[in-house]
Design a protein around this motif. Structure first.
Motif, PDB file in Angstrom:
ATOM      1  N   GLU A   1       0.833  -1.215   0.000  1.00 14.67           N
ATOM      2  CA  GLU A   1       0.000   0.000   0.000  1.00 14.67           C
ATOM      3  C   GLU A   1       0.866   1.263   0.000  1.00 14.67           C
ATOM      4  N   LYS A   2       2.027   1.204   0.654  1.00 12.40           N
ATOM      5  CA  LYS A   2       2.939   2.357   0.624  1.00 12.40           C
ATOM      6  C   LYS A   2       3.436   2.599  -0.808  1.00 12.40           C
ATOM      7  N   ALA A   3       3.831   1.533  -1.496  1.00 14.75           N
ATOM      8  CA  ALA A   3       4.337   1.677  -2.870  1.00 14.75           C
ATOM      9  C   ALA A   3       3.228   2.205  -3.787  1.00 14.75           C
ATOM     10  N   LEU A   4       2.019   1.687  -3.608  1.00  8.56           N
ATOM     11  CA  LEU A   4       0.896   2.156  -4.446  1.00  8.56           C
ATOM     12  C   LEU A   4       0.566   3.606  -4.155  1.00  8.56           C
ATOM     13  N   SER A   5       0.683   3.998  -2.906  1.00  8.86           N
ATOM     14  CA  SER A   5       0.395   5.379  -2.541  1.00  8.86           C
ATOM     15  C   SER A   5       1.386   6.333  -3.229  1.00  8.86           C
ATOM     16  N   VAL A   6       2.658   5.918  -3.318  1.00  7.17           N
ATOM     17  CA  VAL A   6       3.662   6.744  -4.012  1.00  7.17           C
ATOM     18  C   VAL A   6       3.279   6.866  -5.495  1.00  7.17           C
ATOM     19  N   ILE A   7       2.944   5.741  -6.118  1.00  3.31           N
ATOM     20  CA  ILE A   7       2.572   5.766  -7.545  1.00  3.31           C
ATOM     21  C   ILE A   7       1.338   6.648  -7.765  1.00  3.31           C
ATOM     22  N   HIS A   8       0.422   6.649  -6.780  1.00  6.57           N
ATOM     23  CA  HIS A   8      -0.815   7.434  -6.884  1.00  6.57           C
ATOM     24  C   HIS A   8      -0.686   8.811  -6.236  1.00  6.57           C
ATOM     25  N   LYS A   9       0.552   9.264  -6.042  1.00  5.29           N
ATOM     26  CA  LYS A   9       0.834  10.600  -5.496  1.00  5.29           C
ATOM     27  C   LYS A   9       0.064  10.891  -4.209  1.00  5.29           C
ATOM     28  N   GLY A  10       0.092   9.928  -3.306  1.00  7.68           N
ATOM     29  CA  GLY A  10      -0.475  10.160  -1.980  1.00  7.68           C
ATOM     30  C   GLY A  10      -1.870   9.589  -1.770  1.00  7.68           C
ATOM     31  N   LEU A  11      -2.523   9.211  -2.849  1.00  4.32           N
ATOM     32  CA  LEU A  11      -3.863   8.613  -2.734  1.00  4.32           C
ATOM     33  C   LEU A  11      -3.761   7.237  -2.040  1.00  4.32           C
ATOM     34  N   ASP A  12      -4.691   6.970  -1.140  1.00  7.94           N
ATOM     35  CA  ASP A  12      -4.705   5.645  -0.500  1.00  7.94           C
ATOM     36  C   ASP A  12      -5.287   4.607  -1.465  1.00  7.94           C
ATOM     37  N   VAL A  13      -4.581   3.503  -1.618  1.00 14.39           N
ATOM     38  CA  VAL A  13      -5.082   2.414  -2.466  1.00 14.39           C
ATOM     39  C   VAL A  13      -5.118   1.162  -1.601  1.00 14.39           C
ATOM     40  N   LYS A  14      -6.294   0.569  -1.467  1.00 13.67           N
ATOM     41  CA  LYS A  14      -6.406  -0.610  -0.611  1.00 13.67           C
ATOM     42  C   LYS A  14      -6.104  -1.877  -1.420  1.00 13.67           C
ATOM     43  N   VAL A  15      -5.291  -2.737  -0.823  1.00 14.32           N
ATOM     44  CA  VAL A  15      -4.911  -3.984  -1.487  1.00 14.32           C
ATOM     45  C   VAL A  15      -5.662  -5.141  -0.835  1.00 14.32           C
ATOM     46  N   THR A  16      -6.227  -6.026  -1.652  1.00 10.61           N
ATOM     47  CA  THR A  16      -6.918  -7.217  -1.147  1.00 10.61           C
ATOM     48  C   THR A  16      -6.149  -8.450  -1.611  1.00 10.61           C
ATOM     49  N   ALA A  17      -5.821  -9.339  -0.680  1.00 11.53           N
ATOM     50  CA  ALA A  17      -5.072 -10.555  -1.021  1.00 11.53           C
ATOM     51  C   ALA A  17      -5.988 -11.769  -1.009  1.00 11.53           C
ATOM     52  N   SER A  18      -5.479 -12.884  -1.539  1.00 10.37           N
ATOM     53  CA  SER A  18      -6.244 -14.140  -1.535  1.00 10.37           C
ATOM     54  C   SER A  18      -6.469 -14.623  -0.106  1.00 10.37           C
ATOM     55  N   GLY A  19      -5.614 -14.188   0.794  1.00 12.62           N
ATOM     56  CA  GLY A  19      -5.694 -14.585   2.200  1.00 12.62           C
ATOM     57  C   GLY A  19      -4.438 -14.100   2.882  1.00 12.62           C
ATOM     58  N   ARG A  20      -4.419 -14.173   4.217  1.00 14.51           N
ATOM     59  CA  ARG A  20      -3.228 -13.727   4.946  1.00 14.51           C
ATOM     60  C   ARG A  20      -2.196 -14.838   4.972  1.00 14.51           C
ATOM     61  N   THR A  21      -0.975 -14.464   5.304  1.00 13.38           N
ATOM     62  CA  THR A  21       0.029 -15.461   5.686  1.00 13.38           C
ATOM     63  C   THR A  21       0.606 -14.963   7.007  1.00 13.38           C
ATOM     64  N   ASP A  22       1.032 -15.904   7.834  1.00 14.09           N
ATOM     65  CA  ASP A  22       1.563 -15.558   9.158  1.00 14.09           C
ATOM     66  C   ASP A  22       3.013 -15.073   9.097  1.00 14.09           C
ATOM     67  N   ALA A  23       3.484 -14.551  10.207  1.00 14.38           N
ATOM     68  CA  ALA A  23       4.879 -14.104  10.324  1.00 14.38           C
ATOM     69  C   ALA A  23       5.822 -15.232   9.921  1.00 14.38           C
ATOM     70  N   GLY A  24       6.789 -14.924   9.073  1.00 16.99           N
ATOM     71  CA  GLY A  24       7.791 -15.921   8.687  1.00 16.99           C
ATOM     72  C   GLY A  24       7.397 -16.805   7.521  1.00 16.99           C
ATOM     73  N   VAL A  25       6.115 -16.789   7.137  1.00 15.88           N
ATOM     74  CA  VAL A  25       5.637 -17.626   6.023  1.00 15.88           C
ATOM     75  C   VAL A  25       5.929 -16.892   4.711  1.00 15.88           C
ATOM     76  N   HIS A  26       6.356 -17.653   3.709  1.00 15.38           N
ATOM     77  CA  HIS A  26       6.750 -17.095   2.421  1.00 15.38           C
ATOM     78  C   HIS A  26       5.632 -17.222   1.388  1.00 15.38           C
ATOM     79  N   ALA A  27       5.780 -16.476   0.295  1.00 20.15           N
ATOM     80  CA  ALA A  27       4.855 -16.646  -0.829  1.00 20.15           C
ATOM     81  C   ALA A  27       5.632 -16.646  -2.126  1.00 20.15           C
TER      82      ALA A  27
END
Lengths: 245, 245
Positions: free
Chosen positions: B32-58
């Motif tokens: 969301e930080k990277a998208l906000s930079v691309i959108h010049k400060g606009l908030d962009v919400k990201v939706t994922a297929s699901g969460r992953t826990d701390a330490g889990v890779h994708a």
């Protein structure tokens, strides 16, 4: 005093290299700290087969140290591993004679250099292989590699800052192996000059991209001029694989 | 507004998991930080297929977001990758219809769980695979795995804290693959309960060590009791491999 030879592995990503230097986290310092704990505060000096630079990894670095303790060889790895940080591990230990020296007894070394070829960078390789966004031509690289096998003056393939006088070294093996997107250079020889493997890797990568012809290798060697070879490939792809005695 | 679907990879070692949470570094926050930079400060919400826990890779997490920008699909990976930290990469992007939803449109997922079997711990695997100092019996594990393929109530294989009512899930594939010292569990199914893959991995590892007989699997399933299955295997071995739509 018994002398202990250990084969160690380390992930170089978070080290400022092997050798102790002020205000930096180094492999040697971590080894000496762990040994000092085992020796209840006594300083134990560790000698390695050679240094590795910041970010360079080791799968088979060899060290030795002298100890007044009568710990059997088989117990040394677990004694040290329980006191070392997770990015260093002692794989194997043996008691050797005092005539053994990790650096001076070494008769050769093998390094490996890992490259991954993918348009987009990969988070899992960032500390462990060099990224090539372009595909490399393995056949051209292998052809160029063949010209470097043998005994030559490797002035063109070592850092211009190198102060060693004799730049003649022998490369006994230089293989370019491809597994899908991953490529591995396997380089073995009698000894290596400063940055030599990374400059060989950087030069072969330029051959693989078609920027240097494989036929140019004898001229690059003969020119004895660092500027004739390719760039120094980044540290993250380099592994000290094995030391031969 | 165009909807963009991205396939992303991340090294979970230095994240407190996927989902935004206060005072923690998360994958969602970085996206969301990277998208906000691309959108010049606009908030962009990201939706994922699901969460992953701390330490889990994708390797193949899928996300979507809506954007007012007319950036072509092919340009999105480099636009985002140049603004993302090195432990996240966008592998692929496409413009999808508004009916696409990263979570609700998913029809299945594949996870992989990596184990390495070596007496001494290995520095290079510490964040990327589970360490088993003992050798595991692959044949026993594969036999046990077969009993879990199908549609079952997986109450025994999910965290006791899970609040979902319906614990029936379908596993379509569960393979135990061995490459030398490395083992990989490949698990695909319609959906997974909280910690389900890690509990399956922990249980199969106990089978591989001879502590649970493969024949016990149907009873463990039928008992619908978390305490019947093995331990939850550690996060570092787990990879969200692919999401199916």
């Amino acid at each position: 005093m018994p002398r202990v030879k250990c084969t160690i592995a380390y992930d170089g990503a978070r080290f400022s290299g092997y050798q102790v230097q002020p205000n930096s986290r180094t492999v040697q310092e971590e080894l000496e700290k762990a040994l000092s704990v085992i020796h209840k505060g006594l300083d134990v000096k560790v000698t390695a087969s050679g240094r590795t630079d910041a970010g360079v990894h080791a799968k088979g670095q060899v060290i030795h140290f002298d100890t007044p303790l009568a710990i059997p060889a088989l117990r040394w790895p677990s004694a040290l591993n329980s006191r070392l940080p997770e990015d260093i591990a002692v794989k194997q230990a043996e008691i050797v004679s005092e005539s053994f020296h990790a650096r001076f007894s070494a008769v050769g070394k093998e390094y490996r250099y890992k490259i991954y070829q993918e348009a987009v960078r990969d988070p899992f390789h960032r500390f462990y292989a060099c990224h090539s966004p372009l595909e490399l031509d393995q056949a051209l690289m292998q052809k160029a590699a063949r010209s470097l096998i043998g005994t030559y003056d490797f002035t063109s393939f070592c850092s211009a800052k190198t102060e060693v006088e004799d730049k003649v070294r022998t490369i006994t093996k230089l293989e370019v192996i491809q597994h899908g997107k991953e490529m591995e250079l396997q380089v073995a020889g009698s000894g290596f000059l400063y940055n030599m493997v990374r400059i060989i890797a950087g030069t072969l990568m330029e051959v693989g991209r078609g920027r240097i012809a494989p036929d140019c290798m004898p001229d690059i060697l003969a020119g004895r001029d660092r500027s004739l070879a390719g760039k120094t490939a980044p540290a993250e792809g380099l592994y000290l694989w094995e030391v031969f005695y």
